[in-house]
Design an enzyme around this catalytic site. Structure first.
Site, PDB file in Angstrom:
ATOM      1  N   HIS A  38       0.833  -1.201   0.000  1.00 42.35           N
ATOM      2  CA  HIS A  38       0.000   0.000   0.000  1.00 42.35           C
ATOM      3  C   HIS A  38       0.872   1.258   0.000  1.00 42.35           C
ATOM      4  O   HIS A  38       0.600   2.216  -0.711  1.00 42.35           O
ATOM      5  CB  HIS A  38      -0.912   0.015   1.231  1.00 42.35           C
ATOM      6  CG  HIS A  38      -2.181  -0.739   1.048  1.00 42.35           C
ATOM      7  ND1 HIS A  38      -2.236  -2.106   0.942  1.00 42.35           N
ATOM      8  CD2 HIS A  38      -3.463  -0.315   0.946  1.00 42.35           C
ATOM      9  CE1 HIS A  38      -3.492  -2.482   0.795  1.00 42.35           C
ATOM     10  NE2 HIS A  38      -4.256  -1.413   0.787  1.00 42.35           N
ATOM     11  N   LYS A 103      -9.865  -7.841   8.089  1.00 44.44           N
ATOM     12  CA  LYS A 103     -10.542  -8.151   9.356  1.00 44.44           C
ATOM     13  C   LYS A 103     -10.273  -7.010  10.324  1.00 44.44           C
ATOM     14  O   LYS A 103      -9.254  -6.344  10.249  1.00 44.44           O
ATOM     15  CB  LYS A 103     -10.071  -9.488   9.919  1.00 44.44           C
ATOM     16  CG  LYS A 103      -8.630  -9.505  10.362  1.00 44.44           C
ATOM     17  CD  LYS A 103      -8.265 -10.851  10.946  1.00 44.44           C
ATOM     18  CE  LYS A 103      -6.800 -10.838  11.412  1.00 44.44           C
ATOM     19  NZ  LYS A 103      -6.376 -12.124  11.949  1.00 44.44           N
TER      20      LYS A 103
END
Length: 184
Positions: A38, A103
């Site tokens: 990222h 999650k």
């Protein structure tokens, strides 16, 4: 509760139809990336470089899979903690990302970016990485091979099970769940 089926890339109509708590099975292409990838993707955008894939309408799965066993496309592939991507997600959402799978909860800035740019956050069930990998039919590294397990992969999935956590209408399954069981 019924299970909705959807394919990628995501359209705004599909995103608008999703509600926190919906059970979804995704088929199509997903991209994998964790925090190191990222960081590089955001820097590439800032530098004006071409990304290894077009973000528009795509879904990133926050996963660092284990090596594949012989004859398998990928190893165990369970979700990683999404908060690690929070510093980067708003920037990628602004540039066309429409879905994320991980999650755990998301930060305020990520949720605001999801509402503003029509993006949805899904949770995959942690602890069932080997089972989730069976829904991945093909995998190839497309960028950042030097990151090893954190390299960006293009994966093809069939009926990949997720749950909508944050929808574009303000729904937040984690908050709804906690309030349901709180004692006042």
């Amino acid at each position: 509760m019924s299970v909705k089926k959807m394919t990628t890339p995501l359209t705004e109509d599909v995103i608008a139809s999703l509600k926190a708590g919906d059970r979804i099975e995704i088929s199509g292409v997903l991209y994998t990336a964790r925090d190191a990838a990222h960081k590089r993707l955001v820097q590439m955008i800032k530098d004006g470089d071409k990304l290894p894939f077009d973000l528009r309408g795509q879904v990133i799965y926050f996963v660092g899979p284990t090596p594949a066993r012989p004859g398998m496309p990928i190893g165990s592939a369970g979700p990683t903690t999404s908060g690690r991507m929070d510093p980067y997600s708003p920037y990628l959402i602004e540039h066309g990302l429409k879905g994320m799978i991980g999650k755990g909860g998301r930060g305020k800035e990520v949720i605001e970016a999801m509402h503003k740019h029509k993006c949805v956050y899904f949770a995959a069930i942690g602890g069932v990485a080997a089972l989730l990998s069976k829904r991945i039919k093909k995998a190839e590294i497309i960028a950042f091979d030097d990151l090893g397990t954190e390299a960006v992969r293009r994966i093809e999935v069939e009926d990949f099970p997720v749950i909508v956590i944050n929808d574009v209408h303000g729904g937040d399954l984690y908050k709804e769940g906690m309030s349901k069981y709180s004692i006042s």
